[in-house]
Design a protein around this motif. Structure first.
Motif, mmCIF file in Angstrom:
data_model
loop_
_atom_site.group_PDB
_atom_site.id
_atom_site.type_symbol
_atom_site.label_atom_id
_atom_site.label_comp_id
_atom_site.label_asym_id
_atom_site.label_seq_id
_atom_site.Cartn_x
_atom_site.Cartn_y
_atom_site.Cartn_z
ATOM 1 N N ARG A 52 0.826 -1.206 0.000
ATOM 2 C CA ARG A 52 0.000 0.000 0.000
ATOM 3 C C ARG A 52 0.864 1.262 0.000
ATOM 4 N N LYS A 53 1.789 1.357 0.938
ATOM 5 C CA LYS A 53 2.651 2.538 1.024
ATOM 6 C C LYS A 53 3.576 2.636 -0.187
ATOM 7 N N ALA B 148 1.548 3.569 -3.439
ATOM 8 C CA ALA B 148 1.061 4.951 -3.356
ATOM 9 C C ALA B 148 2.192 5.937 -3.630
ATOM 10 N N ARG B 149 3.337 5.715 -3.009
ATOM 11 C CA ARG B 149 4.488 6.591 -3.235
ATOM 12 C C ARG B 149 4.870 6.626 -4.703
ATOM 13 N N MET C 142 -3.400 4.687 -1.086
ATOM 14 C CA MET C 142 -3.032 4.796 0.326
ATOM 15 C C MET C 142 -4.219 4.537 1.232
ATOM 16 N N ARG C 143 -5.389 4.877 0.771
ATOM 17 C CA ARG C 143 -6.586 4.742 1.607
ATOM 18 C C ARG C 143 -7.234 3.366 1.508
#
Length: 440
Positions: free
Chosen positions: A94-95, A98-99, A208-209
């Motif tokens: 996820r992180k 997203a990045r 991210m959400r």
């Protein structure tokens, strides 16, 4: 939706009936989101091929400079891909995703403000740096959700994003290029980068959400369904006898063989990604919207071939021939494109479509080969290593064709070289990839 997917036979074979609804739910939830993200990545990566139609004259760049700039993306991709995937194994998908998505979107927008050759090279390099780790990250991420017996099909479903991006990206780029020139004082190629970069930034915040890292974190799976998936994955890990350290993966000659094979497959993919608009233009088509629409045809055919080849490979449990024959078809199609490109008409487009069928059909089956060898940190590092080395072809192939176009005025000789590289990949798969993915 999940029941429809399963009853349609998307996931033949594999584990028992209790786990089938869980895999159908996971596919229905994850695959559309991941496909959408890759479409954004692919469009933002290769829209420079459409921008080229007017950007080169505005910035006074040569064909060779374009080929170098298009390909330098993959040099930074190579440098940063393994660290990105090892980080994903530690902090989660996820992180990481997203990045990656937010940064490449911002970089795409920045491409609109390139003023010279130097800044073209810099922003293409940073685009590769920011996007590094996305594709191998998704390939690794899917191993957290689907066991080996289901992966060729699931890889194929995800990798339809290659083709869908071509189907959508061509007409979209053609529409922007044909309608936005001069709006608010910006050129059409500048609007192309701006309008195609902003959605990626927004999508990164959505990742991210909403994206769960593992089955146990998915609110849409019951505890029993999540546990069923984890049990299957645990059984897979027991069946893989290789050590799970990245150092052990580096000592396995098969990992390096896979990297070499992937170099060959990607060389064809980079060719159709960055040069399809120019190849179509060489056949006599000049209208940018028509070029965009015609550029979608090879990718439509490739989408169908990709899903069929991955599904048939899963049903039969055979990997080697499915990959080797696809690469051979790619080689024949690229060589035929080179021989027909100067004749005009539709023959070269038909040959290019054959090439796209072979290139895209090879991808989902290829990735079952390294996944059958490794697990854990070794899999994370090896997948990234194979992808990063293979994607160096994304630098080599466009640059070779760019040099060919600059020196001879045509991409013909460069296409022959790429066809030969695809042929070598087919031979290597057929001769040496004699191990099979885990079957239960």
């Amino acid at each position: 939706m999940s029941e429809a997917i399963d009853s349609a036979g998307i996931f033949p074979g594999g584990t028992g009936a209790k786990a089938a609804p869980a895999y159908a739910k996971a596919a229905a939830r994850l695959i559309p989101a991941l496909v959408f993200l890759f479409i954004l990545a692919w469009i933002d990566r290769v829209n420079v091929g459409f921008a080229k139609l007017t950007m080169l004259s505005d910035l006074k760049l040569s064909e060779a400079a374009y080929g170098f700039g298009a390909g330098i993306f993959f040099l930074s991709y190579f440098l940063f891909e393994v660290p990105s995937n090892l980080l994903l194994e530690k902090i989660g998908a996820r992180k990481t995703l997203a990045r990656i998505t937010i940064l490449w979107g911002l970089n795409c927008v920045a491409m609109a403000f390139v003023k010279n050759e130097t800044w073209f090279y810099i922003l293409r390099f940073t685009m590769g740096m920011f996007e590094a780790g996305f594709f191998p990250g998704v390939v690794l991420y899917l191993t957290y959700w689907f066991p080996a017996a289901r992966r060729a099909k699931i890889n194929g479903l995800f990798m339809t994003s290659f083709a869908i991006a071509g189907i959508i990206g061509g007409p979209l780029a053609g529409l922007i290029m044909s309608t936005m020139g001069g709006v608010h004082g910006y050129s059409n190629w500048q609007w192309l980068f701006i309008l195609e970069g902003i959605p990626s930034v927004l999508a990164g915040f959505a990742v991210m959400r909403f994206l769960p890292d593992r089955p146990s974190e998915a609110s849409w799976l019951s505890k029993d369904e999540a546990q069923a998936i984890e049990n299957d994955l645990a059984a897979d890990r027991k069946a893989i006898v290789s050590e799970t350290s990245f150092k052990a993966a580096l000592a396995d000659w098969r990992v390096w063989l896979c990297a070499l094979i992937y170099f060959g497959i990607v060389s064809g993919n980079a060719t159709i990604a960055f040069w399809t608009p120019s190849i179509i233009k060489e056949t006599g088509v000049t209208d940018t919207l028509k070029i965009g629409l015609l550029a979608a045809i090879p990718f439509i055919a490739g989408t169908i071939a990709m899903v069929w080849n991955g599904g048939h490979s899963d049903r039969t449990g055979e990997r080697r021939l499915h990959c080797a024959i696809a690469a051979l078809i790619a080689a024949v199609g690229l060589a035929a494109t080179a021989s027909l490109i100067g004749s005009g008409g539709s023959a070269a487009l038909v040959a290019l479509t054959v090439a796209a069928i072979g290139i895209l059909a090879a991808f989902p089956v290829f990735w079952t080969l390294p996944q059958a060898l490794l697990a854990g940190t070794a899999a994370a590092g090896a997948i990234a290593l194979i992808n990063s080395i293979g994607n160096l072809a994304g630098f080599v192939a466009p640059y070779l064709i760019g040099i060919s176009a600059t020196v001879t005025g045509s991409a013909t000789s460069g296409l022959y070289v790429v066809a030969a590289i695809e042929l070598v990949a087919a031979i290597l798969v057929f001769a040496f990839c004699r191990w099979q993915a885990v079957k239960r």
